[in-house]
Every structure is written in structure tokens, then in C-alpha cells.
Design a protein around this motif. Structure first.
Motif, PDB file in Angstrom:
ATOM      1  N   SER A  13      29.223   1.246   0.198  1.00  0.00           N
ATOM      2  CA  SER A  13      27.842   1.572   0.533  1.00  0.00           C
ATOM      3  C   SER A  13      27.569   1.340   2.011  1.00  0.00           C
ATOM      4  O   SER A  13      28.329   0.680   2.718  1.00  0.00           O
ATOM      5  CB  SER A  13      26.883   0.727  -0.313  1.00  0.00           C
ATOM      6  OG  SER A  13      27.032  -0.652   0.025  1.00  0.00           O
TER       7      SER A  13
ATOM      8  N   GLN B 126      33.653   0.190 -11.279  1.00  0.00           N
ATOM      9  CA  GLN B 126      33.325   1.289 -10.382  1.00  0.00           C
ATOM     10  C   GLN B 126      32.039   1.018  -9.596  1.00  0.00           C
ATOM     11  O   GLN B 126      31.899   1.437  -8.443  1.00  0.00           O
ATOM     12  CB  GLN B 126      33.175   2.585 -11.182  1.00  0.00           C
ATOM     13  CG  GLN B 126      32.922   3.812 -10.296  1.00  0.00           C
ATOM     14  CD  GLN B 126      32.817   5.085 -11.109  1.00  0.00           C
ATOM     15  OE1 GLN B 126      32.936   5.068 -12.324  1.00  0.00           O
ATOM     16  NE2 GLN B 126      32.573   6.194 -10.424  1.00  0.00           N
TER      17      GLN B 126
ATOM     18  N   ARG C 193      37.649   5.559   1.899  1.00  0.00           N
ATOM     19  CA  ARG C 193      37.248   5.745   0.505  1.00  0.00           C
ATOM     20  C   ARG C 193      38.448   5.801  -0.443  1.00  0.00           C
ATOM     21  O   ARG C 193      38.442   5.159  -1.504  1.00  0.00           O
ATOM     22  CB  ARG C 193      36.414   7.028   0.395  1.00  0.00           C
ATOM     23  CG  ARG C 193      35.879   7.318  -0.989  1.00  0.00           C
ATOM     24  CD  ARG C 193      34.846   8.432  -0.930  1.00  0.00           C
ATOM     25  NE  ARG C 193      33.710   8.020  -0.113  1.00  0.00           N
ATOM     26  CZ  ARG C 193      32.679   7.324  -0.593  1.00  0.00           C
ATOM     27  NH1 ARG C 193      32.664   6.956  -1.870  1.00  0.00           N
ATOM     28  NH2 ARG C 193      31.679   7.000   0.188  1.00  0.00           N
TER      29      ARG C 193
ATOM     30  N   ASN D  88      21.200   7.121  -0.197  1.00  0.00           N
ATOM     31  CA  ASN D  88      22.581   6.697  -0.420  1.00  0.00           C
ATOM     32  C   ASN D  88      23.515   7.463   0.517  1.00  0.00           C
ATOM     33  O   ASN D  88      24.217   8.385   0.117  1.00  0.00           O
ATOM     34  CB  ASN D  88      22.981   6.918  -1.885  1.00  0.00           C
ATOM     35  CG  ASN D  88      22.165   6.054  -2.828  1.00  0.00           C
ATOM     36  OD1 ASN D  88      21.876   4.905  -2.508  1.00  0.00           O
ATOM     37  ND2 ASN D  88      21.797   6.603  -3.967  1.00  0.00           N
TER      38      ASN D  88
ATOM     39  N   GLU E  34      32.917  -0.913  -6.638  1.00  0.00           N
ATOM     40  CA  GLU E  34      33.544  -0.036  -5.647  1.00  0.00           C
ATOM     41  C   GLU E  34      32.483   0.712  -4.843  1.00  0.00           C
ATOM     42  O   GLU E  34      32.598   0.844  -3.611  1.00  0.00           O
ATOM     43  CB  GLU E  34      34.458   0.961  -6.359  1.00  0.00           C
ATOM     44  CG  GLU E  34      35.106   1.966  -5.425  1.00  0.00           C
ATOM     45  CD  GLU E  34      35.898   3.023  -6.180  1.00  0.00           C
ATOM     46  OE1 GLU E  34      36.187   4.078  -5.574  1.00  0.00           O
ATOM     47  OE2 GLU E  34      36.200   2.810  -7.369  1.00  0.00           O
ATOM     48  N   GLU E  35      31.429   1.171  -5.514  1.00  0.00           N
ATOM     49  CA  GLU E  35      30.350   1.859  -4.809  1.00  0.00           C
ATOM     50  C   GLU E  35      29.623   0.920  -3.847  1.00  0.00           C
ATOM     51  O   GLU E  35      29.216   1.326  -2.750  1.00  0.00           O
ATOM     52  CB  GLU E  35      29.366   2.448  -5.822  1.00  0.00           C
ATOM     53  CG  GLU E  35      29.952   3.580  -6.656  1.00  0.00           C
ATOM     54  CD  GLU E  35      28.957   4.129  -7.665  1.00  0.00           C
ATOM     55  OE1 GLU E  35      27.804   3.620  -7.683  1.00  0.00           O
ATOM     56  OE2 GLU E  35      29.313   5.046  -8.427  1.00  0.00           O
TER      57      GLU E  35
END
Length: 364
Positions: free
Chosen positions: A103, A95, A81, A30, A98-99
Motif C-alpha cells: 500500500s 493476501q 509487487r 488506493n 500483502e496488500e
């Protein structure tokens, strides 16, 4: 542009960076996205009669544009971000979504919630700075009630230029229909770009077949590896996109009008055509590999034939030299004045006779 012999392959050889991205990418890693140098936020507020383009400088202004009468498209070019987190908070976006937006090298996907629909796709494009090497840009799209949010990685490229032009026409269906039709149009623009890049890849594949004959084995292998990496990028982009379009096509979310769902079926047909093209290119890639292997084997056979002929022609001289080189007291012609000349003549005449026989039998 006219290319010299061999240059055709050199300009398309992959860079170290791209090779590592395609081959050594770890899907469980990640990696955090690096913030873009700048972020451009553009909003289109429109209905059937009017349209207004607004360049926003504050994320807080986005929420204020939403009302019950007009539709809004907010596009963010260049992901940072803090700004993405703020706009997701303003529109109550989960959320996890959002990730996904932030990504890096995420797999194409879609998530359908009650209040909004999210999908992540990739735009394929030819990077002119790297001699038309195939690259891709991650694009996230969020559909809500009367609004659409799009997030693009790069501020220097515009994946939706054609959509912006169509928005200017009051007679366009985008202006006449709801935000769901704009969402469909944006997804359709991404899928249509696949065919443009695949046509370019097809040209590389076809031109490569004719150019392979005129280059050395090392250059051929490098080019084949390059084409395989681009084909891998097509498969990693288009095949998952098929599942994304399928899920959008089958969804029953109230945000999608029945008429728009019919258009989504058309996108699904297009993505299936793209999948078939990728499979065809895969077969073409296999044929190109077979051609390379056949050429390598043919060249090796020719080399072995030459070496075998040379070995056969030198065999008589080796035998004669070995006989006359033995350490015996009595050897025929040992003390003869013309002994050396006779031996050399035999060493020359026998190979010449062998060449004549080989040629007559068609061995070379």
C-alpha cells in the motif's frame, strides 16, 4: 552553517510535492505502488554461537533458510509487487497483509494471527536533499516462528543499521533470545528514531521564534505553514503508532515470550513520551502563530498611527486652502501683497505646533 537574514526560512519552505502529499492526500484513494528500480534481499541466519549474512538473488531461497534450530531475519529493501507476492506466498502470509505491505500512505496498523504477527509503522527521517525536510518511509514487519520479515520502501536508506551491529555480538540479547526479541528490537529502533526527528523539529521551532522578528510577514507565514505541515506529519505517524504498540503489548500470541512482552511495555512508554512531545510542540506552534499575529497587528497599528498623524498634520493646510479657494468676491487678504505668504505660513506653522503638542502628550 551560517545563514543570512531570511535564508533560514527559505531553505525549509515545503516543496509543491510535499505540500500536496500532506494536505491533499485522500485516504480512500488506493494508489498502486510503483515498483522500485531494484530490490535487495538480505538474510541473517543466526543462533547464540554463529551468524551468517546471505545476499539472496532468488525469492525461492528464502523459505529454504528456515529451520527449527536457527533464527532468520530476511530484509527486503525496495518493494516490487511480484517479489513481495512471491515471498508472501512462500511464507503463507494472508493476501490482505500483502496488500498492506504494497500500500501507499497506509495508516500504521497491526494484525495478530495465529501463525504470525504483522505491523506497519513509519520511520521518520530528515531528507537532506530537501534541506532537512521531514519525510517518512513505510516499513512492514512480520513475525513468524523462528523468522522475521521486514519490508522497506527504499534500498538507499537503512532503518536498522544499529540492529545489524548488535547482531554481530554473540553476547547481545538479540542473539541469545528468540525471533520475538529481534522483532521487538526492530520496532524499538523505529520508535527511537522518532525522538531524533522531534529534537530537530524542536530546534526549528525554537530558532523560528527568534527569527520571526527579523523577517517580513510573507516569509513568517510561509515558515509557520511549513512547521504546521511537519507537525501534522508527526501526528499522523506517532498517534496511530501508539495504538499499534498498545496492541502488540496486549497480545497473547504464543510467538511472544513473556520476557519480550515486558520489553514491549518499555516501547509503549517511549511512544507515550513521543505523543506528549508532539502535544508540547502543538502548544509551541500555537504560541508561534500568536506571535506572528501579534507582530502583524502591531505593524498594522504602527501604520495606522502614522497615517492618522499625517492626516491630522495635513488637515489645517486643507482647511486653509479650502477657505481661500472659495469663490467669493470679498475674501480677507485676497488683494493683500502678503496674503499668499500669510496663508502658506499658517499651513506650515500650525502642523509644526501640532507635532510639538503630540510629542508632549506622548502620542507618538
Amino acid at each position: 552553517m551560517k545563514l543570512e537574514k531570511g535564508n533560514f526560512f527559505k531553505i525549509w519552505l515545503p516543496t509543491r510535492e510535499s505540500a500536496g502529499r500532506l494536505v491533499f492526500e485522500n485516504p480512500t484513494d488506493n494508489t498502486l505502488r510503483q515498483d522500485a528500480d531494484k530490490s535487495l534481499i538480505t538474510a541473517y541466519v543466526y543462533d547464540e554461537k554463529t551468524i551468517e549474512k546471505i545476499d539472496l538473488t532468488d525469492i525461492g531461497e528464502c523459505k529454504q533458510l528456515i529451520d527449527t534450530t536457527k533464527k532468520v531475519w530476511i530484509n527486503i529493501d525496495g518493494l516490487r509487487r511480484a517479489e513481495v507476492g512471491q515471498i508472501c506466498k512462500e511464507f503463507s502470509i494472508h493476501q490482505l497483509i500483502e496488500e498492506d505491505i504494497l500500500s501507499v500512505d497506509q495508516r500504521p496498523k497491526s494484525d495478530i494471527f495465529e501463525d504470525f504477527v504483522y505491523c506497519l509503522l513509519y520511520q521518520l527521517f530528515l531528507d537532506k536533499s530537501k534541506y532537512n525536510e521531514l519525510s517518512r518511509e513505510q516499513i512492514s514487519l512480520v513475525l513468524g516462528k523462528n523468522f522475521v520479515l521486514t519490508f522497506q520502501e527504499e534500498a538507499t536508506r537503512d532503518a536498522f543499521g544499529e540492529i545489524r551491529k548488535r547482531l554481530q555480538s554473540p553476547l547481545s540479547k538479540i542473539r541469545q533470545y528468540g525471533s520475538d526479541f529481534l522483532y521487538y528490537s526492530l520496532v524499538d529502533a523505529i520508535v527511537d528514531d522518532y525522538f531524533t526527528t522531534m529534537d530537530s523539529y524542536g530546534e526549528k521551532l525554537e530558532r523560528g521564534e527568534s527569527q520571526l522578528i527579523r523577517t517580513n510577514a510573507q516569509m513568517r507565514m510561509s515558515y509557520i505553514l511549513f512547521l504546521r505541515k511537519e507537525l501534522l506529519l508527526f501526528r499522523r505517524t506517532i498517534f496511530p503508532a501508539r495504538d499499534v504498540i498498545s496492541s502488540l503489548n496486549k497480545n497473547e500470541n504464543a510467538l511472544f515470550n513473556t520476557k519480550t512482552l515486558r520489553y514491549l511495555k518499555d516501547i509503549y512508554d517511549h511512544i507515550l513520551q513521543a505523543v506528549e512531545m508532539v502535544e508540547n510542540y502543538r502548544e509551541g506552534m500555537s504560541n508561534l502563530q500568536d506571535l506572528h499575529m501579534n507582530m502583524a497587528n502591531l505593524k498594522m497599528n504602527e501604520s495606522m498611527k502614522v497615517m492618522a498623524v499625517v492626516t491630522c498634520l495635513l488637515a489645517p493646510a486643507t482647511v486653509i486652502g479650502g477657505i481661500f479657494g472659495m469663490n467669493f468676491a470679498q475674501i480677507p487678504l485676497l488683494h493683500n501683497t502678503y496674503g499668499f505668504a500669510v496663508a502658506v505660513a499658517l499651513m506650515l506653522l500650525i502642523p509644526i505646533w501640532m507635532v510639538f503638542v503630540f510629542r508632549k502628550k506622548g502620542w507618538f
